[in-house]
Scaffold this active site. Sequence first.
Site, mmCIF file in Angstrom:
data_model
loop_
_atom_site.group_PDB
_atom_site.id
_atom_site.type_symbol
_atom_site.label_atom_id
_atom_site.label_comp_id
_atom_site.label_asym_id
_atom_site.label_seq_id
_atom_site.Cartn_x
_atom_site.Cartn_y
_atom_site.Cartn_z
ATOM 1 N N ARG A 26 0.725 -1.152 0.046
ATOM 2 C CA ARG A 26 0.016 -0.030 -0.146
ATOM 3 C C ARG A 26 0.948 1.406 0.022
ATOM 4 O O ARG A 26 0.387 2.257 0.497
ATOM 5 C CB ARG A 26 -0.946 -0.036 1.359
ATOM 6 C CG ARG A 26 -2.085 -1.065 1.060
ATOM 7 C CD ARG A 26 -3.034 -0.456 0.187
ATOM 8 N NE ARG A 26 -4.255 -1.097 0.433
ATOM 9 C CZ ARG A 26 -5.485 -1.249 1.302
ATOM 10 N NH1 ARG A 26 -5.462 -0.017 1.843
ATOM 11 N NH2 ARG A 26 -6.252 -2.039 1.196
ATOM 12 N N ARG A 30 -3.026 6.939 0.729
ATOM 13 C CA ARG A 30 -3.698 8.144 1.506
ATOM 14 C C ARG A 30 -2.874 8.836 2.655
ATOM 15 O O ARG A 30 -3.019 10.078 2.803
ATOM 16 C CB ARG A 30 -4.974 7.890 2.293
ATOM 17 C CG ARG A 30 -6.393 7.770 1.603
ATOM 18 C CD ARG A 30 -7.641 7.028 2.130
ATOM 19 N NE ARG A 30 -7.089 5.923 2.511
ATOM 20 C CZ ARG A 30 -8.073 4.902 3.160
ATOM 21 N NH1 ARG A 30 -9.341 5.368 3.604
ATOM 22 N NH2 ARG A 30 -7.703 3.582 3.615
ATOM 23 N N ARG A 39 -6.294 11.383 -5.893
ATOM 24 C CA ARG A 39 -7.784 10.593 -5.719
ATOM 25 C C ARG A 39 -8.820 11.754 -6.031
ATOM 26 O O ARG A 39 -9.956 11.368 -6.616
ATOM 27 C CB ARG A 39 -7.573 10.204 -4.378
ATOM 28 C CG ARG A 39 -8.681 9.619 -3.650
ATOM 29 C CD ARG A 39 -9.106 8.091 -3.966
ATOM 30 N NE ARG A 39 -9.795 7.443 -3.126
ATOM 31 C CZ ARG A 39 -11.146 7.910 -3.184
ATOM 32 N NH1 ARG A 39 -11.851 8.676 -4.224
ATOM 33 N NH2 ARG A 39 -12.139 7.042 -2.370
ATOM 34 N N ASP A 76 -6.729 -2.698 -7.346
ATOM 35 C CA ASP A 76 -7.332 -3.223 -5.982
ATOM 36 C C ASP A 76 -7.752 -4.835 -6.123
ATOM 37 O O ASP A 76 -8.110 -5.038 -7.434
ATOM 38 C CB ASP A 76 -8.515 -2.500 -5.578
ATOM 39 C CG ASP A 76 -8.955 -2.934 -4.034
ATOM 40 O OD1 ASP A 76 -8.326 -2.197 -3.137
ATOM 41 O OD2 ASP A 76 -9.618 -3.800 -3.740
ATOM 42 N N TYR A 151 -15.441 -11.300 0.491
ATOM 43 C CA TYR A 151 -16.046 -10.165 0.113
ATOM 44 C C TYR A 151 -17.150 -10.461 -0.582
ATOM 45 O O TYR A 151 -18.151 -9.959 -0.271
ATOM 46 C CB TYR A 151 -15.114 -9.027 -0.466
ATOM 47 C CG TYR A 151 -13.985 -8.474 0.403
ATOM 48 C CD1 TYR A 151 -14.435 -7.594 1.390
ATOM 49 C CD2 TYR A 151 -12.739 -8.995 0.530
ATOM 50 C CE1 TYR A 151 -13.263 -6.947 2.322
ATOM 51 C CE2 TYR A 151 -11.635 -8.435 1.326
ATOM 52 C CZ TYR A 151 -11.956 -7.545 2.243
ATOM 53 O OH TYR A 151 -11.031 -7.020 2.959
HETATM 54 O O1 CP3 Z 1 -0.035 -1.730 -2.466
HETATM 55 C C1 CP3 Z 1 -0.293 -0.949 -3.043
HETATM 56 O O2 CP3 Z 1 0.074 0.559 -3.086
HETATM 57 C C2 CP3 Z 1 -1.125 -1.232 -4.395
HETATM 58 C C3 CP3 Z 1 -2.722 -1.025 -4.215
HETATM 59 C C4 CP3 Z 1 -3.515 -1.901 -3.419
HETATM 60 C C5 CP3 Z 1 -4.714 -1.199 -2.817
HETATM 61 N N1 CP3 Z 1 -5.439 -2.405 -2.426
HETATM 62 C C6 CP3 Z 1 -5.220 -0.041 -2.778
HETATM 63 C C7 CP3 Z 1 -6.193 0.580 -2.121
HETATM 64 C C8 CP3 Z 1 -3.362 -3.406 -3.058
HETATM 65 C C9 CP3 Z 1 -2.403 -4.275 -3.400
HETATM 66 C C10 CP3 Z 1 -4.502 -3.489 -2.398
HETATM 67 C C11 CP3 Z 1 -4.917 -4.780 -2.101
HETATM 68 C C12 CP3 Z 1 -6.449 -5.002 -1.230
HETATM 69 N N2 CP3 Z 1 -7.460 -4.263 -1.410
HETATM 70 C C13 CP3 Z 1 -6.356 -6.097 -0.234
HETATM 71 C C14 CP3 Z 1 -5.494 -6.790 0.262
HETATM 72 C C15 CP3 Z 1 -4.250 -6.730 0.998
HETATM 73 C C16 CP3 Z 1 -4.718 -5.844 2.192
HETATM 74 O O3 CP3 Z 1 -4.430 -4.752 2.501
HETATM 75 O O4 CP3 Z 1 -5.097 -6.805 3.161
HETATM 76 C C17 CP3 Z 1 -7.597 -5.973 0.456
HETATM 77 C C18 CP3 Z 1 -8.232 -6.925 1.267
HETATM 78 C C19 CP3 Z 1 -8.151 -5.008 -0.678
HETATM 79 C C20 CP3 Z 1 -9.870 -4.536 -0.294
HETATM 80 C C21 CP3 Z 1 -9.954 -3.135 0.040
HETATM 81 N N3 CP3 Z 1 -9.649 -2.004 -0.760
HETATM 82 C C22 CP3 Z 1 -10.486 -2.597 1.352
HETATM 83 C C23 CP3 Z 1 -10.797 -3.294 2.443
HETATM 84 C C24 CP3 Z 1 -10.388 -1.479 1.160
HETATM 85 C C25 CP3 Z 1 -10.794 -0.082 2.239
HETATM 86 C C26 CP3 Z 1 -9.831 -0.239 3.300
HETATM 87 C C27 CP3 Z 1 -9.056 1.049 3.160
HETATM 88 O O5 CP3 Z 1 -7.913 1.129 3.510
HETATM 89 O O6 CP3 Z 1 -9.679 2.117 2.754
HETATM 90 C C28 CP3 Z 1 -9.894 -0.991 -0.031
HETATM 91 C C29 CP3 Z 1 -9.606 0.443 -0.556
HETATM 92 C C30 CP3 Z 1 -8.305 0.779 -1.004
HETATM 93 N N4 CP3 Z 1 -7.332 0.015 -1.788
HETATM 94 C C31 CP3 Z 1 -7.560 1.959 -0.930
HETATM 95 C C32 CP3 Z 1 -6.389 1.972 -1.543
HETATM 96 C C33 CP3 Z 1 -5.278 2.861 -1.530
HETATM 97 C C34 CP3 Z 1 -8.098 3.353 -0.032
HETATM 98 C C35 CP3 Z 1 -9.245 3.843 -0.959
HETATM 99 C C36 CP3 Z 1 -9.141 5.295 -1.076
HETATM 100 O O7 CP3 Z 1 -8.219 6.141 -1.461
HETATM 101 O O8 CP3 Z 1 -10.143 6.017 -0.628
#
Ligand code: CP3
Length: 345
Positions: A26, A30, A39, A76, A151
């Site tokens: 990640r 943010r 974003r 994602d 999910y």
């Molecule tokens: O690693 C990276 O920088 C690449 C991008 C990436 C994102 N999500 C961007 C993201 C990767 C590899 C993921 C994987 C992901 N997404 C997982 C597996 C890894 C982990 O963290 O457990 C899972 C379970 C998800 C599902 C997901 N996406 C959730 C549960 C959420 C909400 C929680 C949160 O942090 O907001 C997301 C949203 C998400 N994916 C964001 C980002 C940068 C935040 C969204 C935003 O900008 O509002």
Amino acid sequence: MSETRRKIMRVLDGETLTPPPVWLMRQAGRYLPEYRETRAKAGSFLDLCYSPDHAVEVTLQPIRRYGFDAAILFSDILVVPDAMKRNVRFAEGHGPEMDPIDETGIAGLDGEGVVDYLQPVLETVKRLRNELPSETTLLGFCGAPWTVATYMIAGHGTPDQAPARLFAYKHPRAFEHLLMLLADVSADYLVAQIDAGADAVQIFDSWAGVLGEREFEAFAIRPVARMIASIRARRPQARIIAFAKGAGYLLKTYRQKTGADAIGLDWSVPLAFAAELQKDGPVQGNLDPMRVVAGGRSLEEGIDDILQALGNGPLIFNLGHGITPQADPENVRLLVERVRATGAV
Ligand code: CP3
């Protein structure tokens, strides 16, 4: 050729590098003001994932700031269910949501067209390979079938994935069908990412840790082993990192049975056991993301412990899970500097 080979690829082939290469799960997100700005321009989170211009930009942001050894494609894991028409949305402040699926829904699922639907993401991969510095490894990724299925069944995130665990006990055949379908479309999607220019790929099984022993074998190991075999049959040069969060002592058989080149470790994996796992091949991890929020002595101590325990074997330095929005960007700079300055202790 071997000196110009990208560092993370060398570690994935079993080399020990001092200092170890570093990237963070990640790393685009943010905690970075420039991410929040892009974003806001992109509109919804999925619009950001499907806009190659914006997705390339946010992938490059942490590379420009910190010079990480890998860039991870910005997308994602839930774009796969989105491509399967599950109506995925990311409402502000709610986390992900989608239409929950049942037995009838699973019977009607269709893997056709998933890779086509994800063409904008593949376009992002293609552009990234052209825009990244040549020494930077480009990582593609997807979710593991179990984590994506949790999910799809609940329709949203839950603390312990009780809805998916219950569904799997009550409807084993439908659940098996869902996992195998996800394994097959996800393998095709990763092959397409590799063909578009990804050097290596990571499979995220973030919810592996809620599974019982028998279920870990059936839902975490088996579908990922199927994916890896399918990818390797088609792209023998592919390098694959598998991250099964919370798998603990099962990680040894996880690597053996899935055939992953490297395994990701969360911060609960004891370093002495991590060093045992490293005898079988490269490991990646495993700093607690809260140490990056806390900074100071707790950050330094966490980094030094990992380098001391794992720095003399094949290691990709990373966090034990994604960086959180509260992390101070300055602490990330200190982390990278310390890993690069100290090397093996
Ligand atoms: O690693 C990276 O920088 C690449 C991008 C990436 C994102 N999500 C961007 C993201 C990767 C590899 C993921 C994987 C992901 N997404 C997982 C597996 C890894 C982990 O963290 O457990 C899972 C379970 C998800 C599902 C997901 N996406 C959730 C549960 C959420 C909400 C929680 C949160 O942090 O907001 C997301 C949203 C998400 N994916 C964001 C980002 C940068 C935040 C969204 C935003 O900008 O509002």
